[in-house]
Scaffold this motif. Structure first.
Motif, short mmCIF file in Angstrom:
data_model
loop_
_atom_site.label_atom_id
_atom_site.label_comp_id
_atom_site.label_asym_id
_atom_site.label_seq_id
_atom_site.Cartn_x
_atom_site.Cartn_y
_atom_site.Cartn_z
N THR A 352 5.28 -19.36 24.60
CA THR A 352 4.58 -18.27 23.94
C THR A 352 5.60 -17.31 23.32
OG1 THR A 352 2.75 -16.67 24.26
CG2 THR A 352 4.46 -16.71 25.95
N ASN A 353 5.13 -16.25 22.72
CA ASN A 353 6.01 -15.20 22.20
C ASN A 353 6.29 -14.25 23.36
OD1 ASN A 353 7.19 -12.96 21.01
ND2 ASN A 353 5.95 -13.08 19.15
N HIS A 354 7.35 -14.54 24.10
CA HIS A 354 7.65 -13.73 25.28
C HIS A 354 8.07 -12.31 24.91
CE1 HIS A 354 7.11 -16.85 28.26
NE2 HIS A 354 7.81 -17.69 27.49
N TYR A 355 8.64 -12.14 23.74
CA TYR A 355 8.98 -10.79 23.25
C TYR A 355 7.71 -9.95 23.15
CZ TYR A 355 10.44 -7.44 19.53
OH TYR A 355 10.69 -6.33 18.75
N ALA A 356 6.69 -10.47 22.50
CA ALA A 356 5.42 -9.75 22.39
C ALA A 356 4.79 -9.56 23.76
CB ALA A 356 4.47 -10.49 21.46
N ARG A 357 4.87 -10.58 24.59
CA ARG A 357 4.26 -10.50 25.92
C ARG A 357 4.82 -9.34 26.73
NH1 ARG A 357 6.01 -12.03 30.79
NH2 ARG A 357 7.77 -13.24 29.96
N VAL A 358 6.15 -9.25 26.80
CA VAL A 358 6.72 -8.22 27.68
C VAL A 358 6.56 -6.83 27.08
CG1 VAL A 358 8.31 -9.86 28.74
CG2 VAL A 358 9.09 -8.50 26.79
N ILE A 359 6.58 -6.71 25.76
CA ILE A 359 6.38 -5.39 25.16
C ILE A 359 4.97 -4.89 25.43
CG2 ILE A 359 6.18 -4.15 22.95
CD1 ILE A 359 8.56 -5.81 21.95
N HIS A 360 3.97 -5.72 25.19
CA HIS A 360 2.59 -5.30 25.46
C HIS A 360 2.40 -4.94 26.93
CE1 HIS A 360 0.17 -5.74 21.80
NE2 HIS A 360 1.02 -6.69 21.45
N SER A 361 3.06 -5.69 27.81
CA SER A 361 2.88 -5.43 29.24
C SER A 361 3.43 -4.08 29.67
CB SER A 361 3.56 -6.54 30.06
OG SER A 361 4.97 -6.42 30.03
N GLN A 362 4.35 -3.51 28.88
CA GLN A 362 4.96 -2.24 29.25
C GLN A 362 4.46 -1.05 28.43
OE1 GLN A 362 6.81 -1.74 31.91
NE2 GLN A 362 6.60 -3.92 32.40
N MET A 363 3.48 -1.27 27.56
CA MET A 363 2.91 -0.15 26.81
C MET A 363 1.83 0.53 27.64
SD MET A 363 4.80 -0.35 24.15
CE MET A 363 4.08 0.97 23.17
N ALA A 364 1.82 1.85 27.63
CA ALA A 364 0.88 2.60 28.46
C ALA A 364 -0.57 2.25 28.14
CB ALA A 364 1.12 4.10 28.30
N ASP A 365 -0.86 2.03 26.85
CA ASP A 365 -2.23 1.67 26.46
C ASP A 365 -2.38 0.19 26.13
OD1 ASP A 365 -0.93 1.52 24.03
OD2 ASP A 365 -2.12 3.09 23.04
N GLY A 366 -1.31 -0.58 26.35
CA GLY A 366 -1.35 -2.02 26.09
C GLY A 366 -1.20 -2.40 24.64
N LYS A 367 -1.10 -1.43 23.74
CA LYS A 367 -1.08 -1.71 22.31
C LYS A 367 0.34 -1.67 21.76
CE LYS A 367 -5.78 -0.02 21.42
NZ LYS A 367 -6.33 -1.29 20.94
N ALA A 368 0.63 -2.59 20.84
CA ALA A 368 1.95 -2.67 20.22
C ALA A 368 1.82 -3.41 18.90
CB ALA A 368 2.95 -3.39 21.13
N TYR A 369 2.84 -3.30 18.08
CA TYR A 369 2.96 -4.10 16.86
C TYR A 369 4.15 -5.04 17.06
CZ TYR A 369 -0.07 -3.04 12.87
OH TYR A 369 -1.11 -3.00 11.98
N ALA A 370 3.97 -6.00 17.97
CA ALA A 370 5.08 -6.88 18.34
C ALA A 370 5.24 -8.06 17.40
CB ALA A 370 4.90 -7.37 19.77
#
Length: 399
Positions: A352-370
């Protein structure tokens, strides 16, 4: 929201090959407008760092199409002609707030980027085609050892769209916000406590080259993690990093159908994908082929381009963005009805896109533009208001 066509907003045409982020634009207003020519942007420095902060507002003047920069008062300045090799750009920096302080500047009707850097001014250059953006995947880029980041925004007669983006890199953390006409405030982009270090640690712990995305300075300071698209470019990630998943998807839909409903406000508009002869063909309700996709490679998936090109049209683009999101989130094997908009099933496959996975997992609201189409299903870190009173950019700790 998905029924609207999205516009790729780069800070300037002719920029270095940045992936950019997708923002939603409303229909241009014909009224002379509730939205004033400039609005205040409050920059707050909660980083805890003692370095000087420099802020830049670079982009395209929407009234004229000119590329340039805005000063602290929101006054537009067009870039002078560039050269080949590139020539230094005028100093567009604005002195930012010291640690624990805030500073309010004004932003004009731009499609552009708000950069900020710590300790050192950024080195911008101009070519005959326009502004050259920093390209830190290149070891010789003059900005390689500077800690910096940027937000992307559009302010026009229909309002403000302001994001927190990790499409090109994950770096110095910040949050964005907007104060609406009723006085309420909405924000996004904030990491959980300890989230910055958690993202870096998770990438370093992920086998397969993902730790190679992390860039550090000679003094040990973590500067950023490159996006996986740039990881492929620099050789940190192998070109085959997604082959197993992509092959499984192509195999599955050789004997079953992938149904794409690209517009949330048009539930009866559906397209049906089947792989034949190595090509995924999409048909409409009448059975006519409307577009086809060659089997993509990792670069096409991570960049949402090349073999997954998404033109700003009504058919191929919306299907492609849906495929791109499904590949990055690894939902195409678990759900034959796309887009899958429930984050509970995202990033569950080992490939999977592990970069996107770990960034989303650490966002306070779960949202990111990964990745570029992280807005599929509205999982993007974006704030919008049609009549904004004020915008916010808050620099957060690197911890």
């Amino acid at each position: 929201m998905l029924g609207r066509l999205r516009h790729r907003l780069l800070a300037a045409a002719g920029s270095a090959a940045l992936l950019g982020t997708l923002l939603t634009l409303g229909s241009p207003s014909t009224a002379s407008g509730a939205v004033p020519a400039t609005i205040p942007l409050k920059v707050t420095n909660n980083s805890g760092r003692g370095d000087a902060v420099y802020v830049y507002n670079l982009g395209t003047n929407l009234a004229t199409g000119q590329q340039g920069w805005a000063d602290a008062a929101g006054t537009f300045h067009a870039w002078p002609a560039g050269g080949n090799p590139p020539t230094p750009a005028p100093d567009a920096s604005i002195a930012g707030p010291a640690a624990g302080q805030s500073k309010t500047i004004r932003i004009p009707k731009f499609s552009g980027r708000i950069y900020f850097s710590y300790g050192q001014k950024l080195d911008f250059r101009l070519t005959t085609g326009g502004l050259v953006q920093p390209a830190v995947q290149n070891p010789s880029d003059p900005n390689r050892n500077i800690l910096f980041n940027w937000s992307e925004y559009t302010l026009n007669d229909s309002g403000l769209w302001l994001n927190s983006t990790q499409v090109d890199m994950f770096s110095a953390p910040y949050a964005v916000g907007v104060q609406r006409a009723d006085g309420s405030t909405v924000s996004t982009g904030r990491l959980k406590s300890g989230g910055y270090n958690a993202v870096v640690s998770a990438l370093r712990a992920q086998s397969g080259g993902w730790g190679g995305l992390v860039q550090t300075r000679a003094d040990g300071t973590v500067l950023r993690a490159l996006s996986p698209a740039y990881g492929l470019e620099t050789g940190a990630l192998p070109a085959s990093v997604l082959d197993d998943y992509i092959n499984r998807v192509w195999q599955k839909y050789a004997t079953s159908t992938l149904t794409v409903t690209p517009f949330s406000d048009q539930p009866n508009t559906k397209y049906y994908g089947r792989v034949s002869g190595g090509v995924m063909n999409f048909t409409n309700a009448s059975g006519a082929v409307v577009t086809s996709f060659q089997k993509p490679d990792a670069s096409s998936v991570f960049g949402c381009h090349k073999l997954l090109d998404a033109p700003n049209d009504a058919v191929r683009g919306p299907i492609s963005r849906t495929l791109c999101a499904g590949f990055n989130r690894s939902t195409l094997l678990t759900n034959p009805n796309q887009p899958d908009t429930s984050s509970a099933g995202f990033y569950q496959d080992p490939v999977t896109n592990h970069y996107a996975r770990v960034i989303h997992s650490q966002m306070a609201d779960g949202k990111a533009y990964a990745f570029a189409f992280d807005d599929v299903g509205q999982h993007e870190s974006l704030v919008h208001d049609g009549n904004p009173l004020q915008a916010y950019l808050t620099l957060d700790p690197l911890s």
